[in-house]
Design a protein around this motif. Structure first.
Motif, PDB file in Angstrom:
ATOM      1  N   ASN A 182       0.841  -1.206   0.000  1.00  0.00           N
ATOM      2  CA  ASN A 182       0.000   0.000   0.000  1.00  0.00           C
ATOM      3  C   ASN A 182       0.872   1.251   0.000  1.00  0.00           C
ATOM      4  OD1 ASN A 182       0.884   0.454   2.674  1.00  0.00           O
ATOM      5  ND2 ASN A 182      -0.909  -0.528   3.577  1.00  0.00           N
ATOM      6  N   ASP A 183       0.212   2.407   0.017  1.00  0.00           N
ATOM      7  CA  ASP A 183       0.961   3.668  -0.106  1.00  0.00           C
ATOM      8  C   ASP A 183       1.243   4.312   1.247  1.00  0.00           C
ATOM      9  OD1 ASP A 183      -1.705   4.622   0.381  1.00  0.00           O
ATOM     10  OD2 ASP A 183      -1.234   6.495  -0.668  1.00  0.00           O
ATOM     11  N   LYS A 184       1.557   3.490   2.235  1.00  0.00           N
ATOM     12  CA  LYS A 184       1.863   3.994   3.574  1.00  0.00           C
ATOM     13  C   LYS A 184       2.961   5.047   3.551  1.00  0.00           C
ATOM     14  CE  LYS A 184       3.687   2.447   8.046  1.00  0.00           C
ATOM     15  NZ  LYS A 184       4.189   1.281   8.822  1.00  0.00           N
ATOM     16  N   ASN A 185       3.926   4.917   2.619  1.00  0.00           N
ATOM     17  CA  ASN A 185       5.067   5.833   2.581  1.00  0.00           C
ATOM     18  C   ASN A 185       4.863   7.000   1.622  1.00  0.00           C
ATOM     19  OD1 ASN A 185       6.374   4.098   4.358  1.00  0.00           O
ATOM     20  ND2 ASN A 185       7.393   2.963   2.721  1.00  0.00           N
ATOM     21  N   ASN A 186       3.622   7.242   1.215  1.00  0.00           N
ATOM     22  CA  ASN A 186       3.321   8.328   0.282  1.00  0.00           C
ATOM     23  C   ASN A 186       3.853   9.658   0.823  1.00  0.00           C
ATOM     24  OD1 ASN A 186       2.027  10.286  -1.403  1.00  0.00           O
ATOM     25  ND2 ASN A 186       0.412   8.800  -1.841  1.00  0.00           N
ATOM     26  N   THR A 187       4.696  10.329   0.045  1.00  0.00           N
ATOM     27  CA  THR A 187       5.354  11.550   0.530  1.00  0.00           C
ATOM     28  C   THR A 187       4.482  12.792   0.402  1.00  0.00           C
ATOM     29  OG1 THR A 187       6.386  11.789  -1.642  1.00  0.00           O
ATOM     30  CG2 THR A 187       7.674  10.701   0.085  1.00  0.00           C
ATOM     31  N   VAL A 188       3.394  12.695  -0.358  1.00  0.00           N
ATOM     32  CA  VAL A 188       2.479  13.835  -0.469  1.00  0.00           C
ATOM     33  C   VAL A 188       1.370  13.725   0.565  1.00  0.00           C
ATOM     34  CG1 VAL A 188       0.841  15.033  -1.977  1.00  0.00           C
ATOM     35  CG2 VAL A 188       2.982  14.142  -2.913  1.00  0.00           C
ATOM     36  N   GLU A 189       0.624  12.638   0.502  1.00  0.00           N
ATOM     37  CA  GLU A 189      -0.444  12.361   1.452  1.00  0.00           C
ATOM     38  C   GLU A 189      -0.854  10.902   1.255  1.00  0.00           C
ATOM     39  OE1 GLU A 189      -5.037  13.738   2.498  1.00  0.00           O
ATOM     40  OE2 GLU A 189      -4.048  14.448   0.675  1.00  0.00           O
ATOM     41  N   THR A 190      -0.933  10.141   2.345  1.00  0.00           N
ATOM     42  CA  THR A 190      -1.348   8.750   2.236  1.00  0.00           C
ATOM     43  C   THR A 190      -2.795   8.690   1.772  1.00  0.00           C
ATOM     44  OG1 THR A 190       0.199   8.055   3.955  1.00  0.00           O
ATOM     45  CG2 THR A 190      -1.628   6.577   3.465  1.00  0.00           C
ATOM     46  N   LEU A 191      -3.019   7.951   0.678  1.00  0.00           N
ATOM     47  CA  LEU A 191      -4.351   7.878   0.076  1.00  0.00           C
ATOM     48  C   LEU A 191      -5.122   6.640   0.505  1.00  0.00           C
ATOM     49  CD1 LEU A 191      -3.412   8.917  -3.587  1.00  0.00           C
ATOM     50  CD2 LEU A 191      -4.404  10.361  -1.792  1.00  0.00           C
ATOM     51  N   GLY A 192      -4.442   5.652   1.071  1.00  0.00           N
ATOM     52  CA  GLY A 192      -5.123   4.414   1.426  1.00  0.00           C
ATOM     53  C   GLY A 192      -5.315   3.502   0.227  1.00  0.00           C
ATOM     54  N   ILE A 193      -4.435   3.613  -0.759  1.00  0.00           N
ATOM     55  CA  ILE A 193      -4.488   2.756  -1.947  1.00  0.00           C
ATOM     56  C   ILE A 193      -3.701   1.474  -1.671  1.00  0.00           C
ATOM     57  CG2 ILE A 193      -3.923   2.530  -4.386  1.00  0.00           C
ATOM     58  CD1 ILE A 193      -6.124   4.536  -3.843  1.00  0.00           C
ATOM     59  N   GLN A 194      -4.330   0.340  -1.886  1.00  0.00           N
ATOM     60  CA  GLN A 194      -3.675  -0.954  -1.665  1.00  0.00           C
ATOM     61  C   GLN A 194      -3.690  -1.762  -2.956  1.00  0.00           C
ATOM     62  OE1 GLN A 194      -3.999  -3.307   2.083  1.00  0.00           O
ATOM     63  NE2 GLN A 194      -5.170  -4.751   0.831  1.00  0.00           N
ATOM     64  N   ILE A 195      -2.575  -2.448  -3.217  1.00  0.00           N
ATOM     65  CA  ILE A 195      -2.434  -3.281  -4.412  1.00  0.00           C
ATOM     66  C   ILE A 195      -2.230  -4.730  -3.985  1.00  0.00           C
ATOM     67  CG2 ILE A 195      -1.114  -3.759  -6.505  1.00  0.00           C
ATOM     68  CD1 ILE A 195      -2.465  -1.086  -6.661  1.00  0.00           C
TER      69      ILE A 195
END
Length: 523
Positions: A182-195
């Motif tokens: 998932n995008d836990k490390n998103n540097t802009v804002e965590t979106l909660g997107i999981q793959i």
């Protein structure tokens, strides 16, 4: 007949094997091992596991059951940091010819001026800024290996990720893989997107030059997103080796919009590093969600020189969406957009001499509400030339159309053995001969092959390919049995074989495999 292309496959998956040690006349020991694929029902549920995300859950694996070798990680990376970790689009496998420099999924959400939402892309390309993070619970926590179908020791405690109604694992290819990030490390804002990523590799001769990946993108947040794009960054360097001559600066990019297929190839089809001709490698979108009732496919494709890449979300969303208004002022649009079509670059504008090209291609935009899931399926396709790669692309499309259920060799019966003075007698039954092909439903059993190994399964014949290269790479059976029906060699079927070429005191490994009679399309 269907056959496995990799001799090492004989030790695993659908085969039974037997190891016999002749200690002295009348004394012996026998050990058995088997692995059986069962996929009777597709009506199954993926198990629910606790969703945790941490660096300690990171894992890696290598797809090596087909003719393309690929090291990958559960952090959205479909290539290794370094070739020392494993193959990177190696074709043919074990050749040392690695095509991929970097490859991985991008998810982008376009900026929204009304809400103040900034451009936000999620990627695992830039090693100083890896935004995908592994989600735990989907592989053996004591292992650093991604769950692979042919290695049960990598599975989580509850077993394979998808099971039938009888709790048996459902496995489609010679080597399935499964991981979640998932995008836990998103540097802009965590979106909660999981793959949830599933891989398929087929150790079958007709489908050997393919790898498949399915990506299930789910919105785990409470926020609805619009203008969501799912795409890939890819840099294929044809003819290169670490520390070798520069071969990546004469690559070309091809794009077949009708087939949703992007390819990379060498301008002079020769590599001094590889000492010969180069092949072609590409990626095809096989499945995307619908837009206005039609399959979206690749909606946007752009190429650029490697040096013009940057870890800049605004640049990346401009490439994924083809909206040049998102492009920051310090970037020249001429470096990223080529031709009259704002969404699809014109590859005929590329200098025929080639360059160090990379590409971004994507599908979108899509709406993604909370708990919604969008599915994208791609195939990595290789070929020795254009004719070959398009033949393989057709096979990839057919496998996808058949839900990845491939024609397979018949399963092998249990193998038993008795050792005596300087000979070993093997025997088995006809237990598998009435099992129909999983795809066609036809009773197509044709015969058996017996293989022998003297090196614990490293090789399954004793032929030196350096002296006899005409033998090819496939293992040569010690003995074959074939129904007398006008198909094949008509040697007749037997359920016993005595090997009288053994010596007391040595270990001998035997593998029994079955084969079918094939059809007009598949040998």
């Amino acid at each position: 007949m269907l056959k496995n292309i990799n001799p090492h496959e004989l030790l695993s998956r659908v085969y039974h094997f037997i190891i016999i040690s002749i200690l002295c006349p009348g004394f012996f020991h026998v050990s058995f091992a088997s692995a059986q694929i069962k996929a009777e029902s597709k009506q199954s549920q993926i198990r629910n596991v606790e969703k945790i995300s941490d660096m300690m859950d990171r894992a890696r694996a290598t797809h090596d059951a087909s003719n393309i070798g690929l090291f990958f990680e559960n952090t959205g990376r479909l290539h290794p940091y370094s070739r020392t970790f494993g193959p990177s689009g190696e074709f043919p496998i074990n050749s040392g010819r690695n095509y991929i420099s970097s490859f991985g999924p991008f998810v982008g959400v376009a900026p929204d001026a009304a809400s103040g939402r900034p451009a936000n892309t999620i990627q695992g390309l830039w090693i100083h800024n890896e935004e995908w993070e592994a989600v735990g619970g989907y592989h053996n926590p004591a292992s650093t290996d991604i769950a692979m179908s042919d290695a049960p020791s990598t599975w989580p405690d509850l077993g394979w990720y998808v099971q039938d109604e009888e709790d048996e694992p459902i496995i489609y290819s010679s080597q399935d893989s499964y991981c979640v990030y998932n995008d836990k490390n998103n540097t802009v804002e965590t979106l909660g997107i999981q793959i949830a990523q599933t891989g398929y590799a087929y150790g079958l001769s007709y489908a050997e030059d393919l790898l498949f990946f399915s990506f299930e993108m789910t919105n785990e947040s409470l926020v609805s997103y619009d203008s969501v794009y799912f795409g890939f960054f890819i840099d294929i360097d044809v003819g290169s080796v670490p520390g070798g001559a520069v071969e990546y600066d004469d690559d070309l990019v091809g794009f077949d919009e009708e087939q949703n297929f992007i390819t990379f190839y060498d301008s002079d089809t020769y590599s001094s590093n590889w000492g010969g001709a180069t092949g072609i490698m590409g990626v095809a979108y096989l499945e995307t969600p619908l837009i206005n009732g039609e399959t979206a496919g690749i909606t946007d494709m752009h190429f650029n020189i490697w040096d013009d890449n940057s870890d800049d979300d605004s640049l990346q969303i401009a490439q994924l969406s083809s909206n040049q208004e998102y492009l920051p002022a310090n970037y020249s649009a001429d470096n990223y957009f080529h031709g009259a079509n704002p969404h699809i670059d014109d590859v005929t504008t590329i200098d025929p001499a080639g360059n160090d090209y990379t590409a971004n291609f994507s599908s979108g935009p899509f709406d993604l509400a909370p708990d919604d899931t969008l599915i994208f399926i791609i195939s990595l396709v290789a070929g020795v030339d254009e004719v070959d790669i398009y033949k393989n692309l057709e096979v990839a499309q057919d496998l996808h159309a058949d839900d990845f259920i491939a024609p397979k060799p018949p399963p092998s019966p249990s193998l038993s053995g008795i050792a005596s003075d300087n000979k070993i007698t093997l025997f088995w039954t006809d237990e598998i001969e009435d099992e129909p092909d999983a795809l066609s439903g036809i009773l197509d059993f044709e015969g058996y092959n017996i293989y022998r190994s003297l090196d614990q399964g490293l090789s399954w014949d004793q032929i030196d390919r350096n002296h006899f290269p005409e033998t090819g790479t496939d293992a040569v059976p010690l003995m074959s049995f074939d129904r007398v029906n006008g198909i094949g060699d008509d040697q007749g079927i037997s359920y016993t074989f005595t090997d009288e070429t053994v010596i007391n005191g040595f270990d001998y490994w035997y593998s029994l495999t079955a084969f079918d009679h094939g059809d007009t399309l598949i040998e």
